[in-house]
Design a protein around this motif. Sequence first.
Motif, PDB file in Angstrom:
ATOM      1  N   ILE A 199      31.765  37.031  31.377  1.00 53.39           N
ATOM      2  CA  ILE A 199      31.962  38.490  31.457  1.00 53.39           C
ATOM      3  C   ILE A 199      32.311  39.099  30.106  1.00 53.39           C
ATOM      4  CG2 ILE A 199      33.322  40.350  32.531  1.00 53.39           C
ATOM      5  CD1 ILE A 199      31.551  38.878  34.545  1.00 53.39           C
ATOM      6  N   CYS A 200      33.193  38.450  29.368  1.00 53.99           N
ATOM      7  CA  CYS A 200      33.720  39.025  28.123  1.00 53.99           C
ATOM      8  C   CYS A 200      32.897  38.680  26.889  1.00 53.99           C
ATOM      9  CB  CYS A 200      35.170  38.592  27.908  1.00 53.99           C
ATOM     10  SG  CYS A 200      36.272  39.047  29.258  1.00 53.99           S
ATOM     11  N   LYS A 201      32.176  37.562  26.927  1.00 55.24           N
ATOM     12  CA  LYS A 201      31.360  37.158  25.777  1.00 55.24           C
ATOM     13  C   LYS A 201      29.959  36.738  26.239  1.00 55.24           C
ATOM     14  CE  LYS A 201      35.479  35.428  23.377  1.00 55.24           C
ATOM     15  NZ  LYS A 201      35.584  36.407  22.299  1.00 55.24           N
ATOM     16  N   PRO A 202      29.260  37.638  26.926  1.00 55.73           N
ATOM     17  CA  PRO A 202      27.972  37.266  27.539  1.00 55.73           C
ATOM     18  C   PRO A 202      26.904  36.805  26.544  1.00 55.73           C
ATOM     19  CG  PRO A 202      28.282  39.647  27.591  1.00 55.73           C
ATOM     20  CD  PRO A 202      29.579  39.060  27.159  1.00 55.73           C
ATOM     21  N   LEU A 203      26.889  37.394  25.352  1.00 58.62           N
ATOM     22  CA  LEU A 203      25.870  37.040  24.357  1.00 58.62           C
ATOM     23  C   LEU A 203      26.063  35.629  23.801  1.00 58.62           C
ATOM     24  CD1 LEU A 203      25.670  40.429  22.371  1.00 58.62           C
ATOM     25  CD2 LEU A 203      24.125  39.616  24.167  1.00 58.62           C
ATOM     26  N   HIS A 204      27.289  35.138  23.858  1.00 57.61           N
ATOM     27  CA  HIS A 204      27.589  33.801  23.325  1.00 57.61           C
ATOM     28  C   HIS A 204      27.817  32.772  24.434  1.00 57.61           C
ATOM     29  CE1 HIS A 204      28.058  35.668  19.385  1.00 57.61           C
ATOM     30  NE2 HIS A 204      28.850  36.575  19.943  1.00 57.61           N
ATOM     31  N   TYR A 205      27.574  33.188  25.684  1.00 53.96           N
ATOM     32  CA  TYR A 205      27.891  32.324  26.833  1.00 53.96           C
ATOM     33  C   TYR A 205      27.180  30.975  26.766  1.00 53.96           C
ATOM     34  CZ  TYR A 205      28.355  30.713  31.666  1.00 53.96           C
ATOM     35  OH  TYR A 205      28.626  29.958  32.789  1.00 53.96           O
ATOM     36  N   VAL A 206      25.877  30.989  26.533  1.00 51.37           N
ATOM     37  CA  VAL A 206      25.086  29.753  26.518  1.00 51.37           C
ATOM     38  C   VAL A 206      25.553  28.821  25.401  1.00 51.37           C
ATOM     39  CG1 VAL A 206      22.769  28.773  26.276  1.00 51.37           C
ATOM     40  CG2 VAL A 206      23.082  30.914  27.525  1.00 51.37           C
ATOM     41  N   THR A 207      25.945  29.412  24.275  1.00 54.37           N
ATOM     42  CA  THR A 207      26.407  28.608  23.134  1.00 54.37           C
ATOM     43  C   THR A 207      27.788  28.015  23.399  1.00 54.37           C
ATOM     44  OG1 THR A 207      25.221  30.140  21.680  1.00 54.37           O
ATOM     45  CG2 THR A 207      26.763  28.617  20.625  1.00 54.37           C
ATOM     46  N   ILE A 208      28.704  28.878  23.868  1.00 54.92           N
ATOM     47  CA  ILE A 208      30.083  28.429  24.105  1.00 54.92           C
ATOM     48  C   ILE A 208      30.140  27.414  25.243  1.00 54.92           C
ATOM     49  CG2 ILE A 208      32.413  29.144  24.803  1.00 54.92           C
ATOM     50  CD1 ILE A 208      31.821  31.866  23.457  1.00 54.92           C
ATOM     51  N   MET A 209      29.485  27.738  26.355  1.00 59.01           N
ATOM     52  CA  MET A 209      29.515  26.866  27.533  1.00 59.01           C
ATOM     53  C   MET A 209      28.263  25.992  27.579  1.00 59.01           C
ATOM     54  SD  MET A 209      32.425  27.747  28.627  1.00 59.01           S
ATOM     55  CE  MET A 209      32.517  26.802  30.129  1.00 59.01           C
ATOM     56  N   SER A 210      28.030  25.254  26.515  1.00 62.62           N
ATOM     57  CA  SER A 210      26.875  24.352  26.466  1.00 62.62           C
ATOM     58  C   SER A 210      27.100  23.173  27.411  1.00 62.62           C
ATOM     59  CB  SER A 210      26.673  23.841  25.042  1.00 62.62           C
ATOM     60  OG  SER A 210      27.767  23.038  24.650  1.00 62.62           O
ATOM     61  N   ARG A 211      26.028  22.438  27.673  1.00 62.25           N
ATOM     62  CA  ARG A 211      26.115  21.288  28.579  1.00 62.25           C
ATOM     63  C   ARG A 211      27.130  20.258  28.074  1.00 62.25           C
ATOM     64  NH1 ARG A 211      22.858  19.503  32.697  1.00 62.25           N
ATOM     65  NH2 ARG A 211      21.478  21.261  32.339  1.00 62.25           N
ATOM     66  N   ARG A 212      27.136  20.072  26.757  1.00 63.36           N
ATOM     67  CA  ARG A 212      28.064  19.108  26.146  1.00 63.36           C
ATOM     68  C   ARG A 212      29.522  19.540  26.354  1.00 63.36           C
ATOM     69  NH1 ARG A 212      28.129  17.711  19.683  1.00 63.36           N
ATOM     70  NH2 ARG A 212      29.704  16.070  19.741  1.00 63.36           N
ATOM     71  N   VAL A 213      29.776  20.837  26.133  1.00 66.09           N
ATOM     72  CA  VAL A 213      31.128  21.387  26.309  1.00 66.09           C
ATOM     73  C   VAL A 213      31.558  21.265  27.770  1.00 66.09           C
ATOM     74  CG1 VAL A 213      32.510  23.518  26.250  1.00 66.09           C
ATOM     75  CG2 VAL A 213      31.007  22.951  24.331  1.00 66.09           C
ATOM     76  N   CYS A 214      30.653  21.563  28.679  1.00 70.88           N
ATOM     77  CA  CYS A 214      30.964  21.492  30.122  1.00 70.88           C
ATOM     78  C   CYS A 214      31.337  20.075  30.537  1.00 70.88           C
ATOM     79  CB  CYS A 214      29.773  21.979  30.939  1.00 70.88           C
ATOM     80  SG  CYS A 214      29.498  23.749  30.802  1.00 70.88           S
ATOM     81  N   ARG A 215      30.601  19.092  30.036  1.00 70.28           N
ATOM     82  CA  ARG A 215      30.912  17.698  30.356  1.00 70.28           C
ATOM     83  C   ARG A 215      32.292  17.319  29.839  1.00 70.28           C
ATOM     84  NH1 ARG A 215      25.910  16.044  28.114  1.00 70.28           N
ATOM     85  NH2 ARG A 215      24.192  16.138  29.595  1.00 70.28           N
ATOM     86  N   ARG A 216      32.586  17.776  28.629  1.00 66.78           N
ATOM     87  CA  ARG A 216      33.904  17.481  28.037  1.00 66.78           C
ATOM     88  C   ARG A 216      35.025  18.141  28.832  1.00 66.78           C
ATOM     89  NH1 ARG A 216      33.212  17.775  21.416  1.00 66.78           N
ATOM     90  NH2 ARG A 216      32.012  15.847  21.196  1.00 66.78           N
ATOM     91  N   LEU A 217      34.775  19.354  29.293  1.00 64.01           N
ATOM     92  CA  LEU A 217      35.786  20.059  30.084  1.00 64.01           C
ATOM     93  C   LEU A 217      36.054  19.344  31.410  1.00 64.01           C
ATOM     94  CD1 LEU A 217      34.807  23.804  29.462  1.00 64.01           C
ATOM     95  CD2 LEU A 217      36.963  22.715  28.804  1.00 64.01           C
ATOM     96  N   ILE A 218      35.000  18.810  32.029  1.00 63.73           N
ATOM     97  CA  ILE A 218      35.171  18.064  33.283  1.00 63.73           C
ATOM     98  C   ILE A 218      35.977  16.788  33.039  1.00 63.73           C
ATOM     99  CG2 ILE A 218      33.946  16.691  35.039  1.00 63.73           C
ATOM    100  CD1 ILE A 218      33.882  19.695  35.568  1.00 63.73           C
TER     101      ILE A 218
END
Length: 312
Positions: A124-143
């Motif tokens: 919602i707050c950073k839609p233009l950077h969403y794909v970059t910030i929440m990349s697949r690699r980052v998501c795996r690390r967060l899990i």
Amino acid sequence: MMRNHTVTTFTLLGLTDNPQLKVAIFIFLFLSYILSVTGNLTIISLTFIDSHLKTAMYFFLQNFSFLEISFTSACIPKYLYNISTGVKTITYDYCAIQTFFIDLFGTTEFILLATMSYDRYVAICKPLHYVTIMSRRVCRRLILWCWGVGLSIIIPPLSLGLNLEFCDSNVIDHFYCDIIPLLEISCSETWLIEQVITVCAVLTFIMTLVCILLSYVYIVKTILQFPSAQQRKKAFSTCSSHMIVISITYGSCIFIYVKPSSKESVVINKAVAVLIASIAPMLNPFIYTLRNKQVKQAFNDLVKRITLFSKK
């Protein structure tokens, strides 16, 4: 998790001794368990199959559904077995394993809900950077981080639980094994472990709730700045399912800690345990499905594919 050579089994009192009520409870818990497993497996399947559900939001939802299946499976099947056979006993080792997994899945779920709120904040707050910030690699690390933190939180109290001894009673006034009911029947000095449990539980509760509240303060602030009502409505709808699930989860835990009296608290704790272990995992797939157009569309597409395949 608990060291004792005198106790080899525990007796679980369950929810009631009334035979007719037991039948009703069995039917209810069996149906809710089937629905929760089916519903959450459907969400997991959809996120794997549908190309539109490959974003970070659905990756976290997939993992949340897995946690829901794991948590309810750690609690409910054994109790259903106990009701159907009339055998109330649970072995010492099984009790220790059940306690470990219930605490691990429950704690990890809280941390994952906080992580999901961060995902909504970025969307919602950073839609233009969403794909970059929440990349697949980052998501795996967060899990991995969710599971790692969950494990590190439960290790201190469960390590202290290794020294628990049981002398006078092996009767647990609950329908599954957990650390609090075990402390109530232990003849060991439990003051230290009780304090550690309280600190771990409160820190988990407060820290994750603070993360969620901060995320939603920024989310609401950003949404209110949107120029059109349609944009605001769409933005709120993407967060509504998550907010409902958070309300159920955190609201349930508040009831556990706000107790009117010790006798009433046992009844309340059992009722809340049924809500957390059975009803919430059943409702959550419907909450996410009914309020999410993409998930509904993915489900409709899957039904169409199955229908076409069956006609062939």
